[in-house]
Every structure is written in C-alpha cells, then in structure tokens.
Design a protein around this motif. Structure first.
Motif, short mmCIF file in Angstrom:
data_model
loop_
_atom_site.label_atom_id
_atom_site.label_comp_id
_atom_site.label_asym_id
_atom_site.label_seq_id
_atom_site.Cartn_x
_atom_site.Cartn_y
_atom_site.Cartn_z
N LYS A 183 48.72 103.19 117.29
CA LYS A 183 49.12 104.26 116.36
C LYS A 183 49.57 105.49 117.15
O LYS A 183 50.57 106.13 116.81
N GLU A 184 48.83 105.78 118.20
CA GLU A 184 49.21 106.92 119.04
C GLU A 184 50.61 106.73 119.62
O GLU A 184 51.33 107.69 119.87
N GLN A 185 50.96 105.45 119.83
CA GLN A 185 52.30 105.17 120.36
C GLN A 185 53.36 105.11 119.25
O GLN A 185 54.51 104.79 119.49
N GLY A 186 52.95 105.40 118.01
CA GLY A 186 53.90 105.51 116.90
C GLY A 186 54.15 104.22 116.12
O GLY A 186 55.06 104.16 115.30
N SER A 190 53.79 101.66 113.27
CA SER A 190 53.28 101.56 111.89
C SER A 190 52.50 100.26 111.77
O SER A 190 52.89 99.24 112.37
N LYS A 199 59.09 97.39 114.35
CA LYS A 199 58.98 98.58 113.50
C LYS A 199 57.61 98.67 112.85
O LYS A 199 57.09 99.74 112.62
N ARG A 210 55.92 105.49 107.66
CA ARG A 210 56.24 105.32 109.08
C ARG A 210 55.16 105.96 109.97
O ARG A 210 54.73 107.08 109.71
N GLY A 211 54.71 105.22 110.95
CA GLY A 211 53.74 105.73 111.91
C GLY A 211 52.30 105.74 111.43
O GLY A 211 51.41 106.15 112.16
N SER A 212 52.09 105.25 110.20
CA SER A 212 50.72 105.30 109.66
C SER A 212 50.01 103.95 109.84
O SER A 212 50.64 102.94 110.11
#
Lengths: 318, 247
Positions: free
Chosen positions: B189-192, B194, B162, B30-32
């Motif tokens: 990515k900075e905004q989360g 994935s 997502k 997640r988030g990567s």
C-alpha cells in the motif's frame, strides 16, 4: 544447500539403484563366467533399447500427472501399418514416416480425449489400448506380417558401433530428452501439469496444448520402439508390445518418479530399465527356469517399487 | 468524481439453480486497501474469480480504469493490470520460489530456461515487497505459510499491475505468518498498490483496510469507510436478515 548436494538428494533413488546395479553385476560376475563379457553387456543393451524408449516416454506422462496404458498397443498398430505399407511397395522411409505419424496421431487422440472429457488418463488410455490393439487384430487377422525389406532391418537393428541401431536410437532419444525435459518451458510445464495444473492455467498457459503434446510424445516414442521391435523380429504382429507399458511404468516408479506427478527422474528411469534388464539377463545366465523367472522378476520389482515409493513418501514435498 | 481503479456493477452469476451473485456492486479507490467481508456462501470467492477472469458472469459490468467490460478472460485481466493471489495460492509445490514466480512467463535464453536471470529478478521482487526467503532454490512446498504467501504475491506483482486481488490471504496461516503477510500488504500500500481483499476475518480487515464492503447472499449490502464503523456493527450487518444499504 549447494547445487550438487541438492542434485544428490533429488537423484537419491537413482544413485541407490546404481549401487544395486553394481552389486548385482559384481554378484553375477562371480557366480557366472559368461556375464562379465562385452557380448553379454551388448546383449543387455540391445534387448532393452526399446524398453528404455518406452520408459522415458512413460516418465514424461507420469511426471505430467497422467499415464499412458496404450503405449504397447500404439507400438503394435503403428508397426503393422508400417509393415503393410512396405508390403504395398511403399518406400522404407515413407513407411517409417507413416508409422511415426500414426504414433503421434494416436497419442494426440489420447491427449485430446483426456483433456476434453477431463476423464482420468488411466481409464481413457486403458480403453484406447484395447481399441488400438483391436485395430491391429482387425488389420492382420492375427497373422504376423513377415519378410520385411533388408533396408528396413538395417535401419531398425543394423550395426552401429558394434551394437544394434536400437541402442543408438535409445541413447539419442534419452540424451535429447535431458534438455527438453529439464531446461525448456515444455518440460517445466509438463511437470507443473502434474504439480498443480490449476496454477499453470491461472498463469495463462494453454494446458490442453501441453497435455496433448505429452501424449503425442508417448505415441511417437511407442512408434519408434515399434520400428526396433519389428526389425529385430523381422515381423509385425498384433501381440507385439503386449504389457510393455507395465514394464515401463515399473521402471519409472522404481527410478524415483512419483505416480502423482510433479517431477520426474530421467536418470532414475534409465538406471531402472538397465536394472530390470540385468535381472532378466542374470536369471537366464544362471539357468533359472523360465517358469520361475517371471515370478522372481515380479517379486524383485515389487520390492524395488515399494522401497522407491516409501523413500519418495519420506521426502515428499508439500 | 472519486478516483476509482475498479467498479463492479450489478454482477450476476448462477450455478444451475444456485444464485452465487445476485447483482453485486462495489468499487475500489485507487491506492486504497478495500476489503470484502461476508459469511460462507455469500459470493466473495465467485466475485474474485470473475474479476480475475477465471469464470464469466451472467450479467453486469466490470470497469477497470475508464474502460468497461462484460466479462474478462485470465489473459484480459492480466493485460488490464489485475493481479490475483488465490486462496490456495496456486503454487506448484515441486518448483522453487523463482520458478513459481515466473510460472507461465519464464525468462529464456534461446529455447532454454534462463534460471540465473529468473533467480536474480525474483530475488529483487521479493526484496521490493519485503519478503525474506533464504534459499530461492528450495521447493515452495517446504516453505512456511508466510513465505508461500510472499511467493504468490511476488508472482502476482512480477509485472506492474493496477490492482491486487487477494482471496483470503491469511486463511491457512498461523498468527505469526498472518502478521508477516499483513506487513507485506501494508508495504504494498505504501508503494501505491490498490488492493481488494476477500476475508472473513473481521478483526484483520479492521487492522488493514481503508474501506469495507459487506456481502450477503450474493449482494454487496453495505460499503463503509473503516474509520466510520466498528467490528460489532459489521458483524451485525453480516448476520442481518434484511438488506441495509449503508453507503
């Protein structure tokens, strides 16, 4: 770029055709006495009302990246069934409804076969045009069905505002198509079918439904044109509408709609149909022999189509 | 247990006698930003098409969040928050930016398209992902590669998702355009968000990804953290004759 300037660029072919129409009208007015009269203008509109109906339908098909070569055959078969129904004592309204339903059904068959087999619309509609024309010949044995009820003739070519009702039908259909084609999801998806059907599919749009709907529309409009032609001739015959789809294709391309689809010009198509009518009318008024008329009309259309296509290529997107 | 947004297990897909995927397995944190690299024909694009619901696998499972699925349709994938930017971008060149961004989900006022609302909302989405398109009414066929990529990403992110799948996001771009596209992905990515990126550009992958999976002959033969490997090692893996389970 302002909205107006963008519209002018988009409609440049149509605007150029309007200029050509005006020049041709000026020339014909000077050269002949009978051209510039209300009667003759009405005559041009009446003679081209059903051609316009076919052309706007063809424009939708071409904008969707397809083509419908069976429009003339649908016109003929739906009109023959309608005439047979009237001869069998069906009501005029019932017979007209039958004709419209059959037109839509034949269109739906075209669209479904094209979508399910993924075979080019050109090939499928070429085959179905022969199929539907064959049905017309079988149904009539080549004998025209004449002497149709007066009420039907009133509906198909009666007088409205001093012109045959076909003109009003053509205007109403064209005006209704403007919002439908340019301002609804349907129109947007139809153009995307020509622009990038894969993108449309990946966006979750059921493209089969929209592809079939385009052919249902061309079928319906062919049937409407069939009503007008039959009423004008007071006769339904197997050869009615022969090659009319070719005139429609010519008008659509001349009007600035690219054969590969993706966009379409309703205004251009309308003006092109009028221009083609003007050419035919002018040649008749100038007493050009009918032997030469076909040749001259063909040559002029060829030039116009080449110019329109060259202009379109110069401004091609992507 | 790691916080995974996507896990693909033993996915298989045959095209006649050609085995495009022979049991590919990978996961995305997640988030990567996770990249999948591999040579032509290694099965990368088939994998993306399966994850986005364009084709059905012959076997294996796809786990999105906590739920596991045998296959997905385009609609399923979208409902599960899987957003895809295809290699060809899937744009209608004749339509303008906001019409493309809302393709298939147009805003309407009654039966008619609400172009004003779509234009406003599209402008806001593009601003959020730092994409500058001066004229939103210009057909996308006339835009630069970077701008077109921006429109395709904006369309994918029109509704909250997502995970973003990107198939060769810079394949047809020049240096400058690739740079802007990469900046968009960093900003996401900075905004989360994935991201799973398919690429054959190893240097670009090293520049942006947190994790890298190597695909070869329809299998994921290695999964490594970018910090723990080098482009040279990856290249050797891609070209290796024997499968090496590095993870």
């Amino acid at each position: 770029m302002s909205s107006f300037k963008r519209w002018c660029v988009k409609q440049s072919t149509a605007l150029l055709l309007i200029l050509v129409c005006l020049l041709m009208m000026a020339f014909l007015s000077v050269e002949t006495r009978s051209f510039f009269s209300v009667k003759n203008v009405v005559n041009i509109l009446e003679a081209n009302s059903y051609r316009l109906i076919l052309a706007v339908g063809m424009m939708c098909a071409i904008a969707s990246g397809a083509i419908d070569l069976s429009m003339g055959s649908i016109l003929s078969f739906s009109a023959i069934c309608m005439a047979k129904a009237m001869k069998a004592e069906w009501s005029v309204a019932g017979s007209i409804m039958l004709s419209l339903a059959l037109g839509m059904l034949m269109g739906a068959v075209n669209g479904s076969v094209i979508h399910l087999t993924r075979i080019n619309a050109f090939i499928i509609t070429l085959a179905t045009s022969m199929l539907y024309r064959g049905l017309s010949l079988i149904a009539t044995q080549g004998i025209p069905i004449t002497k149709l009820p007066q009420l039907f003739r009133e509906i198909g070519c009666g007088d409205i505002f001093g012109m045959e009702s076909g003109v009003t039908m053509a205007i109403v259909i064209t005006v209704l198509l403007i919002p439908l084609f340019y301002h609804t999801k349907w129109g947007s998806y139809v153009m995307s079918l020509g622009g990038n059907p894969e993108a449309l599919k990946r966006s979750g749009v059921p493209i089969g439904l929209y592809r079939v709907s385009v052919f249902v529309l061309t079928g319906l409009l062919s049937a409407v044109a069939g009503i007008i032609v039959t009423a004008r001739l007071n006769s339904a015959e197997a050869n009615a509408g022969l090659s009319m789809e070719m005139d429609a294709i010519c008008a659509v391309v001349m009007g600035g709609t690219a054969m590969r689809g993706g966009s379409g010009s309703l205004l251009g198509t309308v003006v092109a149909v009028f221009l083609m009518g003007l050419i035919r009318n002018g040649l008749t008024i100038m007493s050009v022999s009918s032997y030469y008329q076909q040749f001259i009309t063909g040559a002029m259309m060829l030039c116009a189509v080449i110019i329109a296509e060259m202009r379109e290529r110069r401004t091609r997107i992507g | 247990m790691e916080d995974l947004i996507l896990r693909v297990t033993d996915i298989r897909k045959d095209y006649g006698h050609i085995q495009a995927l022979q049991g590919a397995s990978l996961s995305v944190k997640r988030g990567s930003i996770t990249a999948v690299v591999g040579d032509n024909g290694s099965g990368k694009s088939t994998l993306i098409k399966i994850l986005s619901g364009n084709i059905k696998p012959d076997g294996g499972s796809i786990q999105v969040g906590q739920e596991s699925y045998g296959s997905l349709s385009i609609k399923n994938a979208m409902e599960l928050g899987i957003r895809t930017v295809y290699q060809d971008l899937s744009l209608d060149n004749y339509k303008n930016s906001f019409e493309n961004i809302f393709l298939g989900a147009e805003l309407t006022r009654g039966p008619f398209l609400d172009r004003r609302a779509m234009k406003e909302e599209a402008g806001a989405i593009l601003e959020r992902i730092n994409v500058a398109i001066p004229d939103l009414e210009e057909p996308v066929g006339n835009l630069s590669g970077g701008q077109r990529q921006g429109v395709a990403i904006a369309r994918a992110l029109r509704t909250p998702g997502k995970i973003l799948l990107l198939d060769e996001p810079t394949a047809a771009m020049g240096i400058h355009e690739s740079h802007s596209a990469m900046n968009i992905l960093r900003s996401l990515k900075e905004q989360g968000m994935s991201q799973l990126i398919i690429s054959h550009n190893i240097h670009q992958v090293f520049d942006i990804a947190d994790y890298i999976w190597v695909m070869r002959l329809g299998r994921c033969i290695a999964g490594v953290a970018t910090a723990d490997t080098t482009p040279q090692q990856l290249q050797e893996l891609i070209l290796s004759r024997e499968n090496q389970e590095v993870q």
